[in-house]
Every structure is written in structure tokens, then in C-alpha cells.
Scaffold this active site. Structure first.
Site, PDB file in Angstrom:
ATOM      1  N   THR A  36       0.820  -1.216   0.000  1.00 38.54           N
ATOM      2  CA  THR A  36       0.000   0.000   0.000  1.00 38.54           C
ATOM      3  C   THR A  36       0.850   1.261   0.000  1.00 38.54           C
ATOM      4  OG1 THR A  36      -1.797  -1.144   1.082  1.00 38.54           O
ATOM      5  CG2 THR A  36      -1.774   1.238   1.337  1.00 38.54           C
ATOM      6  N   TYR A  50      -8.316   0.669  -3.062  1.00 40.89           N
ATOM      7  CA  TYR A  50      -7.235   1.172  -3.911  1.00 40.89           C
ATOM      8  C   TYR A  50      -6.497  -0.030  -4.456  1.00 40.89           C
ATOM      9  CZ  TYR A  50      -4.732  -0.214   0.231  1.00 40.89           C
ATOM     10  OH  TYR A  50      -4.255  -0.963   1.268  1.00 40.89           O
ATOM     11  N   SER A  83       1.695  -7.552  -0.335  1.00 39.94           N
ATOM     12  CA  SER A  83       2.503  -8.487   0.460  1.00 39.94           C
ATOM     13  C   SER A  83       1.795  -9.802   0.750  1.00 39.94           C
ATOM     14  CB  SER A  83       2.983  -7.827   1.743  1.00 39.94           C
ATOM     15  OG  SER A  83       1.927  -7.642   2.645  1.00 39.94           O
ATOM     16  N   THR A 116       1.745  -4.272   4.265  1.00 40.47           N
ATOM     17  CA  THR A 116       1.669  -4.508   5.706  1.00 40.47           C
ATOM     18  C   THR A 116       1.134  -5.899   6.074  1.00 40.47           C
ATOM     19  OG1 THR A 116      -0.495  -3.450   5.771  1.00 40.47           O
ATOM     20  CG2 THR A 116       1.416  -2.066   6.281  1.00 40.47           C
ATOM     21  N   ASP A 117       0.464  -6.559   5.114  1.00 36.04           N
ATOM     22  CA  ASP A 117      -0.178  -7.833   5.477  1.00 36.04           C
ATOM     23  C   ASP A 117       0.823  -8.870   5.984  1.00 36.04           C
ATOM     24  OD1 ASP A 117      -2.481  -6.651   4.650  1.00 36.04           O
ATOM     25  OD2 ASP A 117      -3.063  -8.204   3.225  1.00 36.04           O
ATOM     26  N   LYS A 189       0.799  -7.046  12.972  1.00 38.73           N
ATOM     27  CA  LYS A 189      -0.309  -6.213  12.499  1.00 38.73           C
ATOM     28  C   LYS A 189      -1.549  -6.630  13.278  1.00 38.73           C
ATOM     29  CE  LYS A 189      -2.727  -4.744   8.303  1.00 38.73           C
ATOM     30  NZ  LYS A 189      -2.787  -4.822   6.829  1.00 38.73           N
ATOM     31  N   GLU A 309      -0.894 -27.923  29.382  1.00 37.16           N
ATOM     32  CA  GLU A 309      -2.084 -28.416  28.651  1.00 37.16           C
ATOM     33  C   GLU A 309      -1.821 -29.703  27.868  1.00 37.16           C
ATOM     34  OE1 GLU A 309      -5.290 -26.711  28.079  1.00 37.16           O
ATOM     35  OE2 GLU A 309      -4.894 -24.751  28.955  1.00 37.16           O
TER      36      GLU A 309
HETATM   37  N1  LIG Z   1      -1.560  -1.883   3.886  1.00 32.01           N
HETATM   38  C1  LIG Z   1      -1.105  -2.800   3.043  1.00 32.01           C
HETATM   39  O1  LIG Z   1       0.021  -2.700   2.637  1.00 32.01           O
HETATM   40  C2  LIG Z   1      -2.018  -3.937   2.701  1.00 32.01           C
HETATM   41  C3  LIG Z   1      -1.727  -4.664   1.418  1.00 32.01           C
HETATM   42  N2  LIG Z   1      -2.701  -5.688   1.208  1.00 32.01           N
HETATM   43  C4  LIG Z   1      -0.345  -5.329   1.403  1.00 32.01           C
HETATM   44  O2  LIG Z   1       0.010  -6.008   2.306  1.00 32.01           O
HETATM   45  O3  LIG Z   1       0.362  -5.190   0.460  1.00 32.01           O
END
Ligand SMILES: NC(=O)C[C@H](N)C(=O)O
Length: 352
Positions: A36, A50, A83, A116-117, A189, A309
């Protein structure tokens, strides 16, 4: 203020091997992989709708001229993907490039722009396998650059600042999101949509404010230069699967992972990494036939203790310590490049 004659130089003033000069700016390379932070939407109101991985690295650099105040920056486009589409082959390729660059005297730090994923997986991977004390910073954004209040530009400036800072040397892979400096080992995340998406149960290491890093703590676990793993000797990663725990499970989910060739299964178990009573025999059988069983937890925070456990000693299972399932998967894959001995694997899960 300069040092008094004859007084020892403060750490911040010391020239470093590899620095451009004692007084010059550090040299930082940005490796762009998409996400992103390189995304674009149709309208400024599109903060969640987007296309990721659209903007090339030269445009990312041109959009943040303030980076030139803190470092000499150059960029390389390694991938241009969201990602969630990262594969192990890409992790290995990226790791090798980071390692290669950090061996160069004219490179002081590396920034990886990333979606970010799966940013937390890449950050941990690099933390385990790149044998260098020079700063490595992974950064992304939650909003595309076209959105109102986009977070990518500041995150990137902070990443370059950290990658060029002497305080970041030896602190392991860092993640700069939302003004904070997080440890790539344990940051995760935790929410989607908002810019405050990344945090760790152990807290941030520090902050970047107006082009300067402020550290308050340092990672304790083995990483980078003190790691026994080296990306220069890793050509591929073995398959590791995650099976998500819930009520009313069925054995087929674990068996499908074995049939696909998984060398280890991370049990993202409920609570303490628990295994339902009706699946214990399935997992004992899977382990008996050679596939590793690693107990992590779907809870996210806390940590899984051995023999809590479930009798791990008796069943020859491994526990993931505080690694969440996706991080346990990365550590297991890296560890399996060296050993499949469960005692050794458990040691590795305690030490890294
Ligand atoms: N905020 C992001 O970057 C999400 C995106 N789907 C990625 O991981 O590339």
C-alpha cells in the site's frame, strides 16, 4: 557542540566502518517490494479501496524530499506486489539482496518498503538470517499515497532516518510505523484500516521524531550478527503449514498439510496452544511419521509453555514460545534448514 580536546568521542560522533564520512550523511538503499505504501486509489477519500503496488521506487523517493536531509538515498525495485502475494522464494531473494548490500562499504543501512499484510513475517525472517549489525528497517503504510492523511511519507522518512542512525546499529530488524520504532522480531499487524496497526506485546523500542531516533530499549533475543542462520547459505525454505484452532475441528485439516509436503505444522491453537482431545491421536500420529508439530496460540499475546495443557516431552512436540503462528511458521522454516531435531528446534524457539 564538539568534543572537548582529549575527551573520548561520544558514540553518536564516532565514525563507523562503512559510513560515508565522519561528518557526511549515511548511505541508505531503499528496496521497494510494493504494498500500500506504493498504492494508488481513484479518489482522496479512498483510504481502504485502492490498488496496492502501483508506484515505482523513484516516485516514492521523489515524494519525500526531506529524506535527503537525513541520508543519501537510492532505490531499487525488487518486486512490485501486495505483500499477501509474497512467497518463500521472494523472501529468500530479498534476504540475499539485503545481505549483499550490507556487505558493501558504501551502504550504511537498508530500508525495505513492503505491504503490511505480511510485513511482520519478512521483518522476522530478515532478523533471523541477515548476518549484519547495520540497520535494516521494514516499512509500509496503511493508506495509499493518494488518500487524505496518507501515512506512507512519514513512515518512509522515519525508516530512512532509522536506517541511517548509529543508534539503530545492532538492534535487529526494525519497523517504523506510526512514529514508533518496533522490533521486527515481535511486532505484529493487529488491526486493519487505521495507521496504528502495528504493535508488540513487549512494547516499541523507541520513536522517530523530526528526523531523529529516540531509543528506550533494545532487543534481548539473538538476531542478525549473533544468529546461527545465514541467508548466504539458504537457497529455499521447507514448507510449513498453519492449522487454525477452533471448536469442532476435523483431522483432515492437519492431514492435508502433511499430504502437501509440510515438514512442520504450526498449531494455532486455542488458549495455551491447546489441542482438542479428539485430535491428539491425529497429531501424535503425524509426529510419529516425521512431521513436526509446533504449538502456538491464536490468542496473539502471551506465550506457550512446554508441557502446559499437553505433554510435549512425551509427544515430542515443540512449543512456539511467544511467536504468533505466522512468526512461528517463519522461524520453523528457517530452523529446519539446519536441523529437524526437536530439542534443537525447541532451543531455537527459546533463543531467537
Ligand atoms: N496496507 C497494506 O500494505 C495492505 C496490502 N494488502 C499489502 O500487504 O500489500
Amino acid at each position: 557542540m564538539g568534543a572537548l580536546p582529549g575527551a573520548p568521542l561520544q558514540a553518536r560522533e564516532m565514525p563507523e566502518a562503512g559510513s560515508a564520512t565522519a561528518t557526511g550523511k549515511p548511505n541508505v538503499v531503499i528496496l521497494a517490494t510494493g504494498g500500500t505504501i506504493a498504492g494508488a486509489g481513484a479518489d482522496a477519500s479512498n483510504s481502504a479501496t485502492y490498488q496496492a503496488a502501483k508506484v515505482p521506487v523513484d516516485k516514492l523517493i521523489a515524494a519525500v524530499p526531506a529524506m535527503a536531509n537525513v541520508a543519501n538515498v537510492r532505490g531499487e525495485q525488487v518486486f512490485q506486489i501486495a505483500s499477501e502475494s509474497f512467497t518463500d522464494a521472494q523472501l529468500v531473494q530479498l534476504g540475499k539482496r539485503v545481505s549483499q548490500l550490507l556487505k558493501q562499504d558504501d551502504v550504511d543501512g537498508v530500508v525495505i518498503t513492503h505491504g503490511t499484510d505480511t510485513l511482520e513475517e519478512t521483518a522476522l525472517f530478515l532478523n533471523l538470517v541477515v548476518k549484519s549489525d547495520k540497520p535494516i528497517v521494514v516499512v509500509g503504510s496503511m493508506r495509499p499515497s493518494t488518500a487524505i492523511s496518507a501515512d506512507g511519507a512519514l513512515n518512509l522518512l522515519d525508516a530512512v532516518t532509522a536506517a541511517g542512525s548509529k543508534e539503530a546499529v545492532g538492534k535487529g530488524v526494525l519497523v517504523t510505523m506510526n512514529d514508533y520504532i518496533q522490533s521486527g522480531r515481535d511486532v505484529t499487524k493487529r488491526t486493519n484500516i487505521v495507521p496504528s496497526a502495528f504493535s508488540s506485546q513487549w512494547g516499541p523500542l523507541g520513536m522517530v521524531v523530526e528526523g531523529k531516533t529516540y531509543f528506550f530499549r533494545a532487543p534481548y533475543k539473538r538476531h542478525n550478527a549473533s544468529s546461527e542462520f545465514d541467508i548466504d547459505t539458504i537457497e529455499s525454505l521447507p514448507l510449513v503449514a498453519i492449522v487454525y484452532g477452533s471448536g469442532n475441528m476435523f483431522p483432515g485439516a492437519y492431514k492435508a498439510a502433511v499430504d502437501a509436503g509440510a515438514k512442520a505444522i504450526v498449531n494455532a491453537g486455542t488458549g495455551n496452544g491447546s489441542v482438542p482431545g479428539y485430535l491428539v491421536d491425529t497429531l501424535k500420529d503425524i509426529r510419529g511419521k516425521g512431521t513436526l508439530v509446533i504449538r502456538s496460540s491464536r490468542v496473539g499475546d502471551g506465550f506457550v509453555l512446554r508441557n502446559a495443557e499437553q505433554p510435549d516431552d512425551k509427544y515430542d512436540w515443540v512449543v512456539a514460545h511467544d511467536f504468533n503462528p505466522q512468526k512461528a511458521k517463519i522461524l520453523a522454516a528457517v530452523a529446519l534448514t539446519k536441523t529437524s531435531d526437536t530439542k534443537e528446534l525447541q532451543r531455537i524457539f527459546w533463543e531467537y
